[in-house]
Scaffold this active site. Structure first.
Site, PDB file in Angstrom:
ATOM      1  N   HIS A 115       0.821  -1.262  -0.061  1.00  0.00           N
ATOM      2  CA  HIS A 115      -0.087  -0.041  -0.139  1.00  0.00           C
ATOM      3  C   HIS A 115       0.917   1.156   0.139  1.00  0.00           C
ATOM      4  CE1 HIS A 115      -3.148   2.766   1.057  1.00  0.00           C
ATOM      5  NE2 HIS A 115      -4.036   1.902   0.576  1.00  0.00           N
ATOM      6  N   ALA A 116       2.024   1.286   0.306  1.00  0.00           N
ATOM      7  CA  ALA A 116       3.173   2.344   0.483  1.00  0.00           C
ATOM      8  C   ALA A 116       3.074   2.929  -1.004  1.00  0.00           C
ATOM      9  CB  ALA A 116       4.344   2.026   1.222  1.00  0.00           C
TER      10      ALA A 116
END
Length: 187
Positions: A115-116
């Site tokens: 998700h980063a």
């Protein structure tokens, strides 16, 4: 936390090398996919994205096949599993799996991205640029174009930048501890 996708295609799959070549020809459109995190010394700031001087697309692209008896794939299953990733060393914040052996002459691509790297609707990931369906597709990198990583920042530069940010951005004065594996990394 990862964002995952499964796309199933009819017909013969590309070879592993063809898939890597297609990805490499479009990585200039998602430069974050060639980066890794660098941590500020003494936990004095948030990690920062830097070019990975050892980037190798083949490290991120896997090839597997389902047993002949397999008829379906669970959309939640990934050959890569769901093991936590270390933020140190070569970045493995994304994986792409080429899966052969589906019934009815089909194959699949499984994508798993931390998700980063992508955050919901605003995230552009490698699947988006590989399967550009626009009438004016995004350009591929010229065949003679070779990507060169920017030099890694030294610890002193990371520390100086973090302290300057803390001094000039009010919300950063309270902060100061770096993120560790499992936390949300900067986007």
């Amino acid at each position: 936390m990862h964002v995952a996708a499964c796309a199933v295609f009819e017909g013969a799959p590309p070879s592993h090398d063809e898939l890597i070549e297609a990805i490499e020809s479009r990585l200039h459109l998602v430069p974050r996919y060639r980066q890794r995190l660098a941590f500020v010394p003494f936990d004095q700031g948030r990690p920062v994205w830097v070019d990975d001087p050892h980037f190798n697309a083949a490290y991120h692209v896997r090839h597997t096949a389902l047993p002949v008896q397999a008829e379906t794939m669970s959309s939640g299953a990934s050959p890569g599993g769901c093991s936590p990733r270390s933020w140190t060393g070569p970045s493995r914040c994304w994986e792409l799996w080429l899966v052969e052996g589906l019934s009815d002459d089909r194959f699949a691509l499984l994508s798993k991205t931390h998700h980063a790297l992508v955050d919901g609707i605003s995230g552009v990931d490698i699947i988006t640029v590989l399967f550009d369906t626009s009438p004016d597709p995004m350009p591929v990198a010229p065949a003679d174009h070779e990507w060169v990583a920017k030099p890694l920042p030294r610890d002193a530069q990371l520390l100086a930048d973090a302290l300057l940010e803390r001094a000039t951005v009010p919300g950063e004065i309270v902060g100061g501890s770096a993120l560790r594996c499992g936390d949300h990394a900067p986007s």
